[in-house]
Design an enzyme around this catalytic site. Structure first.
Site, short mmCIF file in Angstrom:
data_model
loop_
_atom_site.label_atom_id
_atom_site.label_comp_id
_atom_site.label_asym_id
_atom_site.label_seq_id
_atom_site.Cartn_x
_atom_site.Cartn_y
_atom_site.Cartn_z
N LYS A 1 27.28 79.43 13.85
CA LYS A 1 26.29 79.88 12.86
C LYS A 1 26.68 81.23 12.23
O LYS A 1 27.57 81.93 12.73
CB LYS A 1 24.93 79.94 13.54
CG LYS A 1 24.42 78.56 13.99
CD LYS A 1 23.00 78.64 14.53
CE LYS A 1 22.46 77.28 14.92
NZ LYS A 1 21.04 77.35 15.40
N TYR B 1 18.20 70.71 8.33
CA TYR B 1 17.13 70.94 9.30
C TYR B 1 15.80 70.30 8.85
O TYR B 1 14.74 70.76 9.26
CB TYR B 1 16.95 72.44 9.54
CG TYR B 1 17.98 73.04 10.46
CD1 TYR B 1 18.02 72.70 11.82
CD2 TYR B 1 18.93 73.95 10.00
CE1 TYR B 1 18.97 73.24 12.68
CE2 TYR B 1 19.88 74.51 10.85
CZ TYR B 1 19.89 74.14 12.19
OH TYR B 1 20.83 74.69 13.04
N ASN C 1 21.17 82.23 16.93
CA ASN C 1 21.60 81.88 18.28
C ASN C 1 23.01 81.31 18.34
O ASN C 1 23.34 80.50 19.21
CB ASN C 1 20.58 80.97 18.96
CG ASN C 1 20.35 79.67 18.21
OD1 ASN C 1 21.00 79.42 17.20
ND2 ASN C 1 19.46 78.84 18.71
#
Ligand code: UDP
Ligand code: MG
Length: 139
Positions: A11, A51, A114
């Site tokens: 990410k 998402y 994260n």
């Protein structure tokens, strides 16, 4: 259906902080073979598509902004029991709950930033891999 493939992406926070090489090294050392990999940028709209399952969640808007804030490194990985083993390898969504030695314990900054994604099922691994890679790239 059980496959031996999963999908991941490093990410934006982890790429920006220069952790890509360390994370890729960990992935290979854990026995995952890299089938496909590239560095790319998601628009907020495409992050929203990826998402879509979280569209009703309160964090969705922020998540789309974060996931389009800088380059990511998507990959298709292969290993026996890939989906479940990779989820164990990356650790819990919230880094405060991630096990010692996992990618998220080592590199995640927050529950949002994260460090890494891992597919949650064989079906989603196939869908997510196809989202980033063409049929010939997935060979
Ligand atoms: N996320 C967030 N806030 C939350 C839960 C999740 O920002 O309260 C973000 C985080 O980046 C996470 C992603 O949304 O990785 C997808 O959430 P999911 O519950 O699917 O976690 P994952 O499967 O990535 O562990
Ligand atoms: Mg998930």
């Amino acid at each position: 259906m059980t496959t031996n493939r999963t999908f991941t992406m490093i990410k934006p926070d982890a790429v920006a902080d220069g952790h890509s090489g360390s994370i890729i090294k960990m992935i290979e050392a854990a026995g995952f073979k890299i089938i496909a990999m590239k560095k790319t940028l998601l628009t907020a709209e495409r992050a929203g598509q990826f998402y879509q399952v979280h569209a009703e969640r309160p964090f969705y808007g922020d998540l789309c902004g974060y996931m389009s804030s800088g380059p990511i490194i998507p990959m298709i990985l292969e290993k026996e029991n890939a989906v479940a083993d990779f989820r164990t390898f990356i650790g819990a969504t919230n880094p405060e709950q991630a096990a010692e030695g996992t990618v998220r314990k080592l590199y995640a900054k927050s529950i949002q930033a994260n460090a890494i994604h891992g597919s949650d099922s064989d079906e989603n691994a196939a869908i997510e891999g196809s989202f980033f890679f063409s049929e010939t790239e997935r060979f």
